[in-house]
Design an enzyme around this catalytic site. Sequence first.
Site, PDB file in Angstrom:
ATOM      1  N   TRP A 149       0.817  -1.219   0.000  1.00  0.00           N
ATOM      2  CA  TRP A 149       0.000   0.000   0.000  1.00  0.00           C
ATOM      3  C   TRP A 149       0.850   1.268   0.000  1.00  0.00           C
ATOM      4  CZ3 TRP A 149       1.595   2.701   4.122  1.00  0.00           C
ATOM      5  CH2 TRP A 149       2.104   1.987   5.206  1.00  0.00           C
ATOM      6  N   ASN A 150       2.146   1.180   0.353  1.00  0.00           N
ATOM      7  CA  ASN A 150       2.901   2.430   0.530  1.00  0.00           C
ATOM      8  C   ASN A 150       3.310   3.078  -0.789  1.00  0.00           C
ATOM      9  OD1 ASN A 150       4.852   0.462   0.081  1.00  0.00           O
ATOM     10  ND2 ASN A 150       6.335   1.350   1.491  1.00  0.00           N
TER      11      ASN A 150
ATOM     12  N   LYS B 129      -1.519  -9.226  -7.287  1.00  0.00           N
ATOM     13  CA  LYS B 129      -2.433  -9.121  -6.134  1.00  0.00           C
ATOM     14  C   LYS B 129      -2.036  -7.825  -5.444  1.00  0.00           C
ATOM     15  CE  LYS B 129      -4.311  -9.681  -1.952  1.00  0.00           C
ATOM     16  NZ  LYS B 129      -3.896  -8.356  -1.429  1.00  0.00           N
TER      17      LYS B 129
ATOM     18  N   GLU C  58      11.321  -8.059  -1.645  1.00  0.00           N
ATOM     19  CA  GLU C  58      11.739  -6.723  -1.176  1.00  0.00           C
ATOM     20  C   GLU C  58      11.063  -6.524   0.165  1.00  0.00           C
ATOM     21  OE1 GLU C  58      13.894  -5.217  -2.835  1.00  0.00           O
ATOM     22  OE2 GLU C  58      13.688  -6.004  -4.867  1.00  0.00           O
TER      23      GLU C  58
ATOM     24  N   CYS D 154      10.216   1.408   2.911  1.00  0.00           N
ATOM     25  CA  CYS D 154      11.150   0.387   3.422  1.00  0.00           C
ATOM     26  C   CYS D 154      12.564   0.926   3.499  1.00  0.00           C
ATOM     27  CB  CYS D 154      11.182  -0.823   2.493  1.00  0.00           C
ATOM     28  SG  CYS D 154       9.588  -1.498   2.205  1.00  0.00           S
TER      29      CYS D 154
END
Length: 496
Positions: free
Chosen positions: A161-162, A185, A265, A299
């Site tokens: 979502w980020n 997805k 990742e 991240c």
Amino acid sequence: MTTYPVTIKNTELLSEHGFIAGEWVEAHSKKTQPVHNPATQKLIGSIPWMDQRETKLAIESASKVLPHWKGHTALERANMLMNWYRLILANESDLAAILTSENGKPLAEAKGEIAYAASFIRWFAEEGRRIYGRHVPHQKHGTRIMVIQQPIGVTFAITPWNFPAAMVTRKLAPALAAGCPMIVKCSEFTPYTAIALIKLAEQAGFSKANGLAGVIQLLTGDAVAIGKEACTNPIVKKISLTGSTRVGKILMEQSATTLKKLSLELGGNAPFIVFEDADLDKAVAGALICKYRNSGQTCVCANRIFVHKKLYKDFIEKLTAAVSQFKVADGFTPDAQIGPLINDAAFTKVQHHVSDATAHGAQITTGGKPLAHLGKNFYAPTVLSNVSPDALLNTEETFGPVGGIIPFQTEAEVIATANNTPYGLAAYFYSRDVGRVWRVAESIEAGIIGINEGIISYETAPFGGIKESGMGREGATEGIQEYLYTKYLLMGGIDT
Ligand code: SIN
């Protein structure tokens, strides 16, 4: 019917369906899941809650179209990708508005993400035309050795979502350019950006009408059921995930049964080190962008900021002054710089990390509190000094707008502390000493090192981590290799 805070001009981007075998469809169970705007909590719409059944259908459809898609020339694939690239740029404002509505990031940042997302499509359209093989000098008379690269097969992406746009294209573009169909997805928190992008891909020619049903597909819904089918289904040859280390480990375990190739990742705990010879203002500017963009929800965000004792006081003063000036607001407010956190869980984690840090002796120099008047997911951009090595802020990924500053004395000490984590995604350091630059760059255990730079993400650069931050690379030349396998041909009977 989806509802947005602003008008979306191109209504063809809007849908509440997944995309399977060239059709926009609901879940067979008819179950749906609501999607909310994280700034206002207002309902945007609902998405189909798909599961194993839709996943199997999508995998079968991808498998059917694989020979046709890989039979296209690299130029044909590149032309279609470039059509898609141009459509994304032409719809940049609408895409950014959809992204801000469901993710919360400020509109200007969302626009930046759309351009970043499009850049992967252009890059891989170009890279797809450079999938070269090679000729190797032979060992035995009458033979020749050739090496060719071929598409790996049906591929599967699980996106977060980020970065609801860029993580979709960073996976889809290399897969498609390499000749692989891909099923995506997307996150249940930010599905509408992915839907809009794939609507545009359909317009660009990835459509049933063109005989390309199944080349791109989109699933929304039950991540556990969908992920398990993707991992255990032998037709899927490659999975690419951007997500947490916890989920990466689950996928790896489940994929062991079919020995899939994986790109993972995963989480990070990036050190950001300011040495005594650093340009202080540049280091502060780097920390601002690196730590606080996307409300600290990347991240590769700096998670532990180490500052040499000589610069410590000045760095904190300057960072605190700048952070306290950030405009925190709904992403649609003009000049907003920091938006809400994505949901309750993210908000609670940030709050917990700050209270844990202060319980371990840290001092708040700015922020350190919820901004309830703006909405329930807003947290003030925060700076904390004297953060203890045992604080959660140091040991876990915070994923929020909180910078914890830790003083250090020596290069050896800070490198050892920076490496004392199971993660190894990104690291940053500031120094003007060329010897130190090489020493530190080579000693830090991470896949990405920003040297005197706080932003490291480009489509041309290999993005990815080591240790428990994952494996594989996205972007760059390496990115397309993830979707190819190497075949060596030994040709005999050559009479020269
Ligand atoms: C991520 O946080 O997963 C991606 C960040 C980036 O591409 O800059």
